[in-house]
Write an enzyme that holds these catalytic residues in place. Structure first.
Site: not given
Ligand code: MN
Length: 365
Positions: A186, A190, A154, A93, A206, A210, A311, A102, A86, A156, A193
């Site tokens: 995906d 969080r 996610e 993103h 993750k 999937t 997001e 951050r 991936d 994708e 992760q």
């Molecule tokens: Mn991904």
């Protein structure tokens, strides 16, 4: 009646065995008499000449004789996944994630515009669209273990490798190896992760599941969606420079329980699929039939084009209100996430969908 086939997959009818099929309109065409197989892999391995020959045979097929309504067939995972990689190719993103995780640093890491960042995922837990997704558990912080409270999707786009390689694939040889395109979700936990990913990247957050769409659209069916790739600055290394840089203009839509929450464009990605394939083999790593590599979350410049709840809800700080009045920060048990995509010419890439089920109460012993 004849109509051009748009995608290939594996289906069964009743108690019958899985067999290769082509999606033509709202029908699944049984390909047993043309290419008997229970997964796409033998066809993937056969290479571009055979892919085109089958396509030509299909355009002349008698639909009444060999097809079933899509509503009456069961879809299976279309190919045996060899390796799964991936990427992280959307600047929008990566910038959003950098700002969330951050807030006091620069959003993009210094290497981001020099090479397509990726990680190796878990091929064995790639499941077909429609498979229920059980809420995973994992370590959430020091001394803390439990079901994730931040289950996310996610949106994708995935690329399916047909022809193996015994070394680097040159960027302009992409179509000699890649069979086609599917949609990928995906799924991501969080909280798991975030706690585990420093310094080596995603792992349990993750690897639990999937999802891929049941139908794989051959590359040659997407010619009308080809557009020039966006400019890149700085110029990447020579192995990442295509003779004529191209991208795919696919309009994605993400729905939660039927309500649209995002509509990103795949053409907005910074790194393109041919660059990703060249990069993942440039060190001499070989390719196998059935390798799957996914684009990374597809997000666009506007808030309505964000391809994850991380997001969309800004990690829970800005809950999303759905048209039914309910709010979401992350996914709840019972939620169904559906990702679809279409080309500018109106060709559908089908969908990848999955419903969240409660976590299992099994504990590690
Ligand atoms: Mn991904």
């Amino acid at each position: 009646m004849t109509q051009s086939p748009s995608a290939l997959g594996v289906f069964s009818v009743g108690d019958g065995p899985p067999r290769l099929g082509a999606r033509i309109g709202d029908r699944a065409v049984d390909l047993t008499h043309l290419f008997p197989a229970s997964s796409l892999n033998p066809l993937l391995a056969a290479g571009p000449a055979v892919w085109r020959e089958l396509h030509d045979q299909l355009t002349a097929i008698d639909l009444d004789k060999h097809s079933h309504p899509l509503s009456g067939v069961r879809m299976h995972r279309p190919f045996e996944v060899a390796d799964y990689v991936d990427f992280y190719a959307s600047e929008h993103h990566a910038t959003n994630v950098g700002r969330i995780f951050r807030p006091d640093g620069t959003p993009l890491h210094p290497n981001w515009k020099h090479l397509p960042i990726g990680y190796h995922g878990r091929a064995g837990t790639v499941v077909v669209s429609g498979t229920e997704i059980r809420r995973p558990s994992g370590p959430l912080g020091p001394g803390e273990f439990g079901p994730t409270r931040k289950l996310d999707f996610e949106a994708e786009v995935g690329f399916v490798v047909g022809v193996p390689s015994d070394g680097p694939v040159r960027i302009d040889d992409f179509a000699d190896h890649v069979f086609g395109v599917c949609l990928v979700n995906d799924w991501s936990a969080r909280d798991v992760q975030r706690w585990e990913a420093t310094p080596l990247g995603p792992f349990l957050g993750k690897s639990f599941a999937t999802s891929v769409s049941a139908w794989v659209v051959p590359l040659h069916a997407l010619d009308e969606a080809r557009v020039p790739a966006p400019p890149q600055d700085p110029q990447p290394l020579p192995y990442l420079r295509a003779a004529r840089p191209w991208a795919l203009d696919l309009a994605l839509q993400v729905r939660i329980n039927g309500h649209q929450v995002s509509a990103p464009r795949f053409a907005d990605m910074y790194w393109t699929a041919d660059q990703q394939l060249a990069h993942l083999t440039v060190n001499g790593a070989t390719l196998r039939t059935g390798d799957l590599f996914a684009s990374g979350t597809v997000s666009g410049p506007s808030p309505a084009q964000r391809g994850s709840l991380l997001e969309l809800s800004w990690d829970g700080q800005e809950p999303l209100t759905l048209p039914d009045g309910s709010t979401r920060t992350y996914l709840e048990d019972g939620d169904t996430v559906t990702i679809t995509a279409t080309t500018p010419g109106g060709l559908s890439l089908g969908e990848v969908t999955g419903t969240i089920r409660p976590h299992s109460w099994r504990r590690p012993t």
